[in-house]
Design a protein around this motif. Structure first.
Motif, PDB file in Angstrom:
ATOM      1  N   PRO A 255       0.804  -1.233   0.000  1.00  0.00           N
ATOM      2  CA  PRO A 255       0.000   0.000   0.000  1.00  0.00           C
ATOM      3  C   PRO A 255       0.837   1.282   0.000  1.00  0.00           C
ATOM      4  O   PRO A 255       0.754   2.110   0.906  1.00  0.00           O
ATOM      5  N   TRP A 256       1.673   1.442  -1.023  1.00  0.00           N
ATOM      6  CA  TRP A 256       2.465   2.656  -1.187  1.00  0.00           C
ATOM      7  C   TRP A 256       2.090   3.310  -2.508  1.00  0.00           C
ATOM      8  O   TRP A 256       1.971   2.634  -3.533  1.00  0.00           O
ATOM      9  N   GLN A 257       1.955   4.615  -2.499  1.00  0.00           N
ATOM     10  CA  GLN A 257       1.624   5.340  -3.719  1.00  0.00           C
ATOM     11  C   GLN A 257       2.705   5.173  -4.782  1.00  0.00           C
ATOM     12  O   GLN A 257       2.409   5.141  -5.975  1.00  0.00           O
ATOM     13  N   VAL A 258       3.980   5.041  -4.391  1.00  0.00           N
ATOM     14  CA  VAL A 258       5.041   4.867  -5.379  1.00  0.00           C
ATOM     15  C   VAL A 258       4.824   3.594  -6.187  1.00  0.00           C
ATOM     16  O   VAL A 258       5.165   3.534  -7.371  1.00  0.00           O
ATOM     17  N   TYR A 259       4.256   2.573  -5.560  1.00  0.00           N
ATOM     18  CA  TYR A 259       3.958   1.329  -6.291  1.00  0.00           C
ATOM     19  C   TYR A 259       2.736   1.509  -7.185  1.00  0.00           C
ATOM     20  O   TYR A 259       2.774   1.205  -8.383  1.00  0.00           O
ATOM     21  N   PHE A 260       1.644   2.028  -6.618  1.00  0.00           N
ATOM     22  CA  PHE A 260       0.414   2.146  -7.404  1.00  0.00           C
ATOM     23  C   PHE A 260       0.518   3.221  -8.472  1.00  0.00           C
ATOM     24  O   PHE A 260      -0.227   3.187  -9.461  1.00  0.00           O
ATOM     25  N   GLN A 261       1.423   4.181  -8.305  1.00  0.00           N
ATOM     26  CA  GLN A 261       1.624   5.160  -9.372  1.00  0.00           C
ATOM     27  C   GLN A 261       2.123   4.462 -10.637  1.00  0.00           C
ATOM     28  O   GLN A 261       1.709   4.803 -11.749  1.00  0.00           O
ATOM     29  N   ARG A 262       2.984   3.462 -10.468  1.00  0.00           N
ATOM     30  CA  ARG A 262       3.452   2.689 -11.615  1.00  0.00           C
ATOM     31  C   ARG A 262       2.350   1.771 -12.153  1.00  0.00           C
ATOM     32  O   ARG A 262       2.187   1.625 -13.358  1.00  0.00           O
ATOM     33  N   VAL A 263       1.614   1.159 -11.242  1.00  0.00           N
ATOM     34  CA  VAL A 263       0.516   0.286 -11.652  1.00  0.00           C
ATOM     35  C   VAL A 263      -0.508   1.066 -12.467  1.00  0.00           C
ATOM     36  O   VAL A 263      -0.957   0.623 -13.537  1.00  0.00           O
ATOM     37  N   LEU A 264      -0.882   2.240 -11.984  1.00  0.00           N
ATOM     38  CA  LEU A 264      -1.922   3.034 -12.640  1.00  0.00           C
ATOM     39  C   LEU A 264      -1.424   3.720 -13.905  1.00  0.00           C
ATOM     40  O   LEU A 264      -2.223   4.219 -14.692  1.00  0.00           O
ATOM     41  N   SER A 265      -0.095   3.768 -14.106  1.00  0.00           N
ATOM     42  CA  SER A 265       0.451   4.375 -15.321  1.00  0.00           C
ATOM     43  C   SER A 265       0.579   3.359 -16.450  1.00  0.00           C
ATOM     44  O   SER A 265       0.868   3.732 -17.592  1.00  0.00           O
ATOM     45  N   ALA A 266       0.379   2.071 -16.143  1.00  0.00           N
ATOM     46  CA  ALA A 266       0.483   1.034 -17.169  1.00  0.00           C
ATOM     47  C   ALA A 266      -0.627   1.193 -18.202  1.00  0.00           C
ATOM     48  O   ALA A 266      -1.719   1.688 -17.899  1.00  0.00           O
ATOM     49  N   SER A 267      -0.348   0.751 -19.422  1.00  0.00           N
ATOM     50  CA  SER A 267      -1.326   0.942 -20.496  1.00  0.00           C
ATOM     51  C   SER A 267      -2.535   0.031 -20.367  1.00  0.00           C
ATOM     52  O   SER A 267      -3.548   0.258 -21.028  1.00  0.00           O
ATOM     53  N   SER A 268      -2.471  -1.016 -19.549  1.00  0.00           N
ATOM     54  CA  SER A 268      -3.622  -1.886 -19.317  1.00  0.00           C
ATOM     55  C   SER A 268      -3.446  -2.601 -17.986  1.00  0.00           C
ATOM     56  O   SER A 268      -2.359  -2.582 -17.391  1.00  0.00           O
ATOM     57  N   ALA A 269      -4.519  -3.226 -17.522  1.00  0.00           N
ATOM     58  CA  ALA A 269      -4.456  -3.958 -16.253  1.00  0.00           C
ATOM     59  C   ALA A 269      -3.502  -5.145 -16.349  1.00  0.00           C
ATOM     60  O   ALA A 269      -2.773  -5.457 -15.398  1.00  0.00           O
ATOM     61  N   THR A 270      -3.494  -5.799 -17.501  1.00  0.00           N
ATOM     62  CA  THR A 270      -2.579  -6.934 -17.690  1.00  0.00           C
ATOM     63  C   THR A 270      -1.131  -6.470 -17.669  1.00  0.00           C
ATOM     64  O   THR A 270      -0.266  -7.108 -17.057  1.00  0.00           O
ATOM     65  N   TYR A 271      -0.855  -5.350 -18.315  1.00  0.00           N
ATOM     66  CA  TYR A 271       0.497  -4.789 -18.280  1.00  0.00           C
ATOM     67  C   TYR A 271       0.903  -4.441 -16.851  1.00  0.00           C
ATOM     68  O   TYR A 271       2.068  -4.604 -16.473  1.00  0.00           O
ATOM     69  N   ALA A 272      -0.040  -3.943 -16.064  1.00  0.00           N
ATOM     70  CA  ALA A 272       0.261  -3.594 -14.677  1.00  0.00           C
ATOM     71  C   ALA A 272       0.714  -4.825 -13.900  1.00  0.00           C
ATOM     72  O   ALA A 272       1.643  -4.755 -13.075  1.00  0.00           O
ATOM     73  N   GLN A 273       0.067  -5.951 -14.160  1.00  0.00           N
ATOM     74  CA  GLN A 273       0.473  -7.197 -13.497  1.00  0.00           C
ATOM     75  C   GLN A 273       1.853  -7.646 -13.963  1.00  0.00           C
ATOM     76  O   GLN A 273       2.705  -8.030 -13.152  1.00  0.00           O
ATOM     77  N   VAL A 274       2.083  -7.570 -15.267  1.00  0.00           N
ATOM     78  CA  VAL A 274       3.375  -7.999 -15.805  1.00  0.00           C
ATOM     79  C   VAL A 274       4.504  -7.123 -15.261  1.00  0.00           C
ATOM     80  O   VAL A 274       5.594  -7.619 -14.937  1.00  0.00           O
ATOM     81  N   LEU A 275       4.260  -5.819 -15.148  1.00  0.00           N
ATOM     82  CA  LEU A 275       5.269  -4.913 -14.600  1.00  0.00           C
ATOM     83  C   LEU A 275       5.646  -5.320 -13.178  1.00  0.00           C
ATOM     84  O   LEU A 275       6.824  -5.265 -12.794  1.00  0.00           O
ATOM     85  N   SER A 276       4.655  -5.722 -12.395  1.00  0.00           N
ATOM     86  CA  SER A 276       4.925  -6.149 -11.023  1.00  0.00           C
ATOM     87  C   SER A 276       5.823  -7.382 -10.998  1.00  0.00           C
ATOM     88  O   SER A 276       6.765  -7.475 -10.203  1.00  0.00           O
ATOM     89  N   PHE A 277       5.542  -8.324 -11.878  1.00  0.00           N
ATOM     90  CA  PHE A 277       6.342  -9.558 -11.917  1.00  0.00           C
ATOM     91  C   PHE A 277       7.761  -9.275 -12.409  1.00  0.00           C
ATOM     92  O   PHE A 277       8.729  -9.854 -11.900  1.00  0.00           O
ATOM     93  N   LEU A 278       7.891  -8.393 -13.408  1.00  0.00           N
ATOM     94  CA  LEU A 278       9.221  -8.026 -13.888  1.00  0.00           C
ATOM     95  C   LEU A 278      10.031  -7.346 -12.792  1.00  0.00           C
ATOM     96  O   LEU A 278      11.227  -7.609 -12.625  1.00  0.00           O
TER      97      LEU A 278
END
Length: 584
Positions: A255-278
């Protein structure tokens, strides 16, 4: 002490490179989002939601792999009473990113939020959002201050320049390119910074291992040579404390904004998940040189080096073992390149935290709580001002406060104890309301602060089972942080249902529902019922007592209009039933 001209030159080159990349990124993306009709303020916060896999993977990895990450990992591996067994950050944060990607990234991104606080304000109202902003802001500011302070100490070790000057210059550069380009500048500079960290540290490891003062780290891992084996071990009596700290890293890292800022900047929800795994993979890879440098420090006969006969741990300089190894066990050109890597690591974390704090304030506090009619230009200027203010505040704390690490430890605990259970409730638990949220907040806060904080010399007023006194300081072995988090979650659930029962049964009159959380639960301040049903936050049975109302303007306050449009299209498609849970 004389200033090392070569080291100073290396730092200047790194800083100029990073500043150039930050300005270039701002110029390159100055018109991003304009064609699509996205507000400029949202573009600064989430980069127009078009961050790709390459840049996104680097910037999300750099969010964790900062100065505190690489320095702290090396320190814990080096310390004889801890060792690799207690260096939990690499595995903890990597697992945190995996958990975040599996369970949190998709619902947050698919609903079109702009900041982490948006779902809280939707369900619990703007006042509760303001309360949750406090621990989130504390975490970001104190983290920035802690790593800036560490940077000053690091530069003073190798380059012999004034600590205050190095901290101020580093902060000014990070603030400047963040002001100019927002998330785009932060993301693109993260690519350069992560590359510098990787090359700088890996260049240092072989030369340090080849130093004749360093014993075989394979031997010192298991046998005592100069100090206890650097692999370390977890004693039976410390298992609960170890588990408590590990849970803090895994779940408290979400629950940090620095993490969700990247999640919410992804071009799609699937990309947001892939970014987390990378990023999870990147965190593990980037921790390897830090672990090796810590092992090298534990395997060194310091009497054979220019450092002196007294080891860093005996001089209370264990926290600077990484720059000490770079300076005294590597050739000058290698140590200076490694120092540039450390500086880059610090700035990659500081700029992210400052931007995150300003984004939450501008959107969730200034716009939603005080100036709902504020123009986009006004929000942009509020962001710019707060980037400067929060950056200056973090810099001042790094220079003037001796307990900045203690403040960050406590604030990160509060993020885990307070915000994480609230995030679980708002995303995955039906039936919670503002009364339960307040109760959970207070419950978690009291139980965590009641356990004390040795770094702040804050004595406990709750003595958990297994406590003892060591050196005049109360040590809590009980996993009270995780227990506090669970108590906060259960308090939210219990008081939410209690309040709902009291008001709906008529035990309490509707006039006492001063938070508009039960009788007027779905008022205009929170969110209309139609949107809530579409998001599976409430059931259709809860629609009966209140006349449904539709407010597209209100929904657009919290979610992008194109996200709502996608949902309407999905409802008319054959597979709308299957996909409804994944969209608004």
């Amino acid at each position: 002490m004389a200033i090392h001209i070569e080291g100073l030159l290396a730092i200047v080159i790194f800083y100029v490179l990073i500043l150039f990349v930050g300005i270039w990124a701002a110029w390159k993306n100055k018109n991003s989002g304009v064609v699509e009709g996205t507000d400029r303020s949202e573009t600064i916060m989430v980069g127009g939601r078009d961050i790709g896999l390459f840049v996104g993977g680097f910037t999300m990895t750099a969010t964790w792999v900062g100065g505190g990450y690489i320095n702290g990992t090396a320190e814990y591996v080096y310390l004889p009473e801890y060792g690799l067994a207690w260096a939990q950050a690499p595995f903890g944060y990597a697992l945190s990113l995996v958990v975040g990607g599996l369970f949190f990234a998709k619902p947050m991104r698919s609903r079109g939020y702009v900041t982490m606080l948006d779902p809280f304000q939707q369900l619990y109202g703007k006042r509760m959002g303001g309360l949750l902003f406090i621990p989130a802001l504390m975490g970001e500011i104190f983290w920035s201050a802690a790593i800036l302070s560490a940077l000053g100490a690091t530069l003073s070790v190798i380059v012999d320049i004034n600590i205050n000057m190095s901290v101020v210059i580093s902060a000014l550069i990070a603030i400047f390119y963040t002001l100019v380009g927002g998330l785009y500048s932060v993301a693109y500079t993260d690519v350069v910074q992560l590359f510098c960290i990787f090359v700088g540290l890996w260049l240092s490891v072989p030369t340090a291992l080849a130093n004749p003062a360093v014993s075989d780290i394979g031997v010192t891992a298991l046998q005592r040579v100069h100090q206890a084996p650097w692999l370390g071990k977890v004693e039976h009596g410390d298992m609960w404390k170890w588990a408590d700290n590990f849970c803090l890293l895994v779940m408290g890292g979400i629950p940090w904004q620095v993490y969700f800022q990247r999640v919410l900047s992804a071009s799609s929800a699937t990309y947001a998940q892939v970014l987390s795994f990378l990023a999870a993979f990147g965190c593990l890879v980037m921790a390897v040189p830090s672990v090796l440098i810590g092992a090298i420090g534990a395997s060194t006969d310091w009497n054979q080096t220019s450092y002196g006969s007294v080891s860093p741990k005996d001089k209370n300089e264990s926290d600077m073992i990484l720059p000490i190894v770079l300076q005294h066990l590597c050739p000058p050109y290698v140590s200076f390149f490694g120092l540039g890597a450390v500086s880059a690591a610090v700035m990659s974390s500081a700029d992210s935290s400052i931007l995150s704090a300003s984004s939450m304030f501008a959107r969730n506090i200034y716009q939603q709580a005080f100036r709902q009619s504020a123009s986009d230009r006004e929000i942009v200027w509020v962001m710019r001002i707060t980037i400067f203010v929060f950056g200056a505040l973090a810099t001042a704390m790094a220079l003037l406060t001796g307990t900045v690490y203690g403040l960050w430890y406590l604030s990160s605990d509060l993020v885990y104890v307070i915000i994480f259970p609230q995030l679980l409730s708002v995303l995955f638990v039906r039936g919670t309301n503002t009364y339960g949220s307040v109760a959970g907040y207070v419950c978690g806060l009291l139980l965590r602060v009641g356990g004390g904080e040795p770094y702040l010399h804050l004595p406990p007023f709750i003595y958990y089972p297994g406590w003892y006194v060591s050196g005049g300081v109360v040590v809590q072995k009980f996993p009270f942080k995780t227990v506090s988090m669970l108590a906060s979650l259960l308090g939210n659930l219990a008081f939410s249902h209690l309040a709902k029962y009291l008001f709906e049964s008529g035990t309490l009159s509707a006039k006492y529902d001063f938070l508009d959380a039960v009788v007027a639960k779905h008022s205009a301040e929170i969110m209309d019922k139609t949107t809530l049903v579409n998001r599976n936050i409430i059931g259709l049975s809860e629609m009966a007592p209140v006349k449904p109302r539709l407010s597209v303007t209100l929904a657009a306050t919290f979610a992008r209009r194109d996200t709502l449009a996608e949902e309407e299209d999905d409802e008319s498609s054959p597979d709308s039933t299957h996909s409804q849970g994944e969209h608004e």
